[in-house]
Each structure stands twice: as C-alpha cells, then as structure tokens.
Design a protein around this motif. Sequence first.
Motif, mmCIF file in Angstrom:
data_model
loop_
_atom_site.group_PDB
_atom_site.id
_atom_site.type_symbol
_atom_site.label_atom_id
_atom_site.label_comp_id
_atom_site.label_asym_id
_atom_site.label_seq_id
_atom_site.Cartn_x
_atom_site.Cartn_y
_atom_site.Cartn_z
ATOM 1 N N THR A 15 6.045 -11.830 0.575
ATOM 2 C CA THR A 15 6.749 -11.505 1.801
ATOM 3 C C THR A 15 6.596 -10.026 2.081
ATOM 4 O O THR A 15 6.443 -9.220 1.172
ATOM 5 C CB THR A 15 8.252 -11.838 1.695
ATOM 6 O OG1 THR A 15 8.806 -11.089 0.620
ATOM 7 C CG2 THR A 15 8.471 -13.322 1.464
ATOM 8 N N LEU A 16 6.619 -9.701 3.347
ATOM 9 C CA LEU A 16 6.527 -8.301 3.730
ATOM 10 C C LEU A 16 7.871 -7.620 3.500
ATOM 11 O O LEU A 16 8.920 -8.250 3.604
ATOM 12 C CB LEU A 16 6.125 -8.197 5.200
ATOM 13 C CG LEU A 16 4.699 -8.658 5.495
ATOM 14 C CD1 LEU A 16 4.473 -8.765 6.996
ATOM 15 C CD2 LEU A 16 3.692 -7.712 4.878
ATOM 16 N N GLN B 159 11.831 -6.873 9.293
ATOM 17 C CA GLN B 159 10.669 -7.052 8.418
ATOM 18 C C GLN B 159 9.476 -6.314 9.022
ATOM 19 O O GLN B 159 9.208 -6.404 10.216
ATOM 20 C CB GLN B 159 10.358 -8.531 8.252
ATOM 21 C CG GLN B 159 9.467 -8.810 7.079
ATOM 22 C CD GLN B 159 9.462 -10.279 6.702
ATOM 23 O OE1 GLN B 159 9.801 -11.143 7.495
ATOM 24 N NE2 GLN B 159 9.069 -10.553 5.477
ATOM 25 N N LEU B 160 8.785 -5.554 8.177
ATOM 26 C CA LEU B 160 7.626 -4.795 8.629
ATOM 27 C C LEU B 160 6.462 -5.728 8.960
ATOM 28 O O LEU B 160 6.315 -6.790 8.362
ATOM 29 C CB LEU B 160 7.180 -3.798 7.557
ATOM 30 C CG LEU B 160 8.116 -2.631 7.294
ATOM 31 C CD1 LEU B 160 7.639 -1.843 6.076
ATOM 32 C CD2 LEU B 160 8.181 -1.720 8.506
ATOM 33 N N ALA C 267 0.205 -1.760 0.851
ATOM 34 C CA ALA C 267 -0.806 -2.805 0.679
ATOM 35 C C ALA C 267 -2.237 -2.271 0.532
ATOM 36 O O ALA C 267 -2.974 -2.744 -0.337
ATOM 37 C CB ALA C 267 -0.723 -3.813 1.812
ATOM 38 N N PRO C 268 -2.669 -1.301 1.339
ATOM 39 C CA PRO C 268 -4.058 -0.825 1.189
ATOM 40 C C PRO C 268 -4.346 -0.155 -0.156
ATOM 41 O O PRO C 268 -5.505 0.094 -0.479
ATOM 42 C CB PRO C 268 -4.211 0.190 2.325
ATOM 43 C CG PRO C 268 -3.135 -0.126 3.299
ATOM 44 C CD PRO C 268 -2.013 -0.695 2.488
ATOM 45 N N PHE C 269 -3.305 0.116 -0.925
ATOM 46 C CA PHE C 269 -3.486 0.855 -2.179
ATOM 47 C C PHE C 269 -3.163 0.014 -3.414
ATOM 48 O O PHE C 269 -3.153 0.525 -4.530
ATOM 49 C CB PHE C 269 -2.638 2.131 -2.149
ATOM 50 C CG PHE C 269 -2.863 2.919 -0.891
ATOM 51 C CD1 PHE C 269 -4.023 3.655 -0.726
ATOM 52 C CD2 PHE C 269 -1.942 2.877 0.147
ATOM 53 C CE1 PHE C 269 -4.255 4.361 0.455
ATOM 54 C CE2 PHE C 269 -2.161 3.583 1.327
ATOM 55 C CZ PHE C 269 -3.328 4.318 1.474
ATOM 56 N N ARG C 270 -2.901 -1.272 -3.250
ATOM 57 C CA ARG C 270 -2.557 -2.159 -4.377
ATOM 58 C C ARG C 270 -3.684 -2.229 -5.399
ATOM 59 O O ARG C 270 -3.437 -2.451 -6.577
ATOM 60 C CB ARG C 270 -2.217 -3.561 -3.885
ATOM 61 C CG ARG C 270 -0.955 -3.642 -3.078
ATOM 62 C CD ARG C 270 0.262 -3.657 -3.966
ATOM 63 N NE ARG C 270 1.427 -3.927 -3.127
ATOM 64 C CZ ARG C 270 2.534 -3.234 -3.177
ATOM 65 N NH1 ARG C 270 2.664 -2.253 -4.039
ATOM 66 N NH2 ARG C 270 3.531 -3.509 -2.381
ATOM 67 N N HIS C 271 -4.908 -2.063 -4.984
ATOM 68 C CA HIS C 271 -6.045 -2.141 -5.900
ATOM 69 C C HIS C 271 -6.020 -1.034 -6.962
ATOM 70 O O HIS C 271 -6.693 -1.129 -7.978
ATOM 71 C CB HIS C 271 -7.366 -2.064 -5.123
ATOM 72 C CG HIS C 271 -7.608 -0.723 -4.496
ATOM 73 N ND1 HIS C 271 -6.994 -0.343 -3.318
ATOM 74 C CD2 HIS C 271 -8.362 0.330 -4.901
ATOM 75 C CE1 HIS C 271 -7.379 0.889 -3.012
ATOM 76 N NE2 HIS C 271 -8.210 1.320 -3.954
ATOM 77 N N LEU C 272 -5.226 0.000 -6.730
ATOM 78 C CA LEU C 272 -5.178 1.110 -7.677
ATOM 79 C C LEU C 272 -4.475 0.737 -8.980
ATOM 80 O O LEU C 272 -4.660 1.376 -9.997
ATOM 81 C CB LEU C 272 -4.489 2.324 -7.037
ATOM 82 C CG LEU C 272 -5.224 2.911 -5.825
ATOM 83 C CD1 LEU C 272 -4.369 3.987 -5.157
ATOM 84 C CD2 LEU C 272 -6.567 3.484 -6.253
ATOM 85 N N TYR D 113 12.391 0.032 2.815
ATOM 86 C CA TYR D 113 12.102 1.257 3.554
ATOM 87 C C TYR D 113 13.293 1.615 4.433
ATOM 88 O O TYR D 113 14.094 0.756 4.797
ATOM 89 C CB TYR D 113 10.864 1.070 4.438
ATOM 90 C CG TYR D 113 9.596 0.885 3.652
ATOM 91 C CD1 TYR D 113 8.827 1.973 3.285
ATOM 92 C CD2 TYR D 113 9.180 -0.380 3.252
ATOM 93 C CE1 TYR D 113 7.662 1.817 2.552
ATOM 94 C CE2 TYR D 113 8.021 -0.552 2.513
ATOM 95 C CZ TYR D 113 7.269 0.550 2.166
ATOM 96 O OH TYR D 113 6.122 0.388 1.429
ATOM 97 N N ALA D 114 13.395 2.892 4.744
ATOM 98 C CA ALA D 114 14.401 3.376 5.692
ATOM 99 C C ALA D 114 13.648 4.155 6.768
ATOM 100 O O ALA D 114 12.789 4.984 6.455
ATOM 101 C CB ALA D 114 15.431 4.258 5.003
#
Length: 134
Positions: free
Chosen positions: A3-4, A16-17, A23-28, A86-87
């Motif tokens: 879920t987002l 909800q975003l 997400a673009p950095f999860r591969h790290l 997030y805020a």
Amino acid sequence: MTTLPFVLTTSGKWVQLECDPLAPFRHLDDWDEEVKNAGYDRWGGLGRRDDNPLWLEIYRLRTDKEGSAPCFLVVLSNSGYYEVLYAESAPALMELQSRWAPAIQAAAVADLLGRLDDSSSKHGFAGLVRKALT
C-alpha cells in the motif's frame, strides 16, 4: 499487499500518496541511503530508539528538493516493525506528534515500570531503586 504511504495534510486530513517518495530508491537496500537519495535529512524525533518501546524518527526534506515530496518523513517504530508516514508541513508534523505523544509516553512508562519489577536486573536504575527499598 503493498500500500502507498499516507501523508497528514496541513488541514489535518490523512491522504494516501499517489506515489511513494522512497520507491525509486528501494533498490539500494539501505535505509539511510534510501532516505538520503530521496532528499531527506535527519531532523529529530519523539522518544528514543534505545530507551522506548515505541518512537518516531523524523526527517525533513532538503530545501533544494521542496515541492517534489512531503516536507517531513516520519517513521513510527517499535523494536521489530516500522511504518513510514509523511507530514505535509510543520503544522501537520506538530499535529502528528501531538497525536502520537500520549502513546509513546504511555509505552515508555509501562516499559519502565516493567523493568522496575524485573527481579533479574541488578544494575541500572531498577537495581538502585530495588536496593534502596530493601
């Protein structure tokens, strides 16, 4: 099921975003690198990781990235799990903290009382209190 994450808006609503800023950095596969590359820096917290069974870690979006993601990334954690929230702004962050502060404080007090009752502990604060009372 993925879920987002949710963002608390300045108007006090949870939304909800559309996409996760991390997400673009999860591969790290490294939390610190993910957060840094997403543009967030450690900003503060509520409760402390080593002292509380429940705490918030707060990161602020760098000024050069503003407008691309929510202003604050908040990690709600316990000793085994975490949830990313997030805020949208400083007022939203203050609202989020005020909602979680009672739960964090109650968890810390309950944990402390449990440690005071731990007869196996001979060191630290609990040991000193027990020694003074006996």
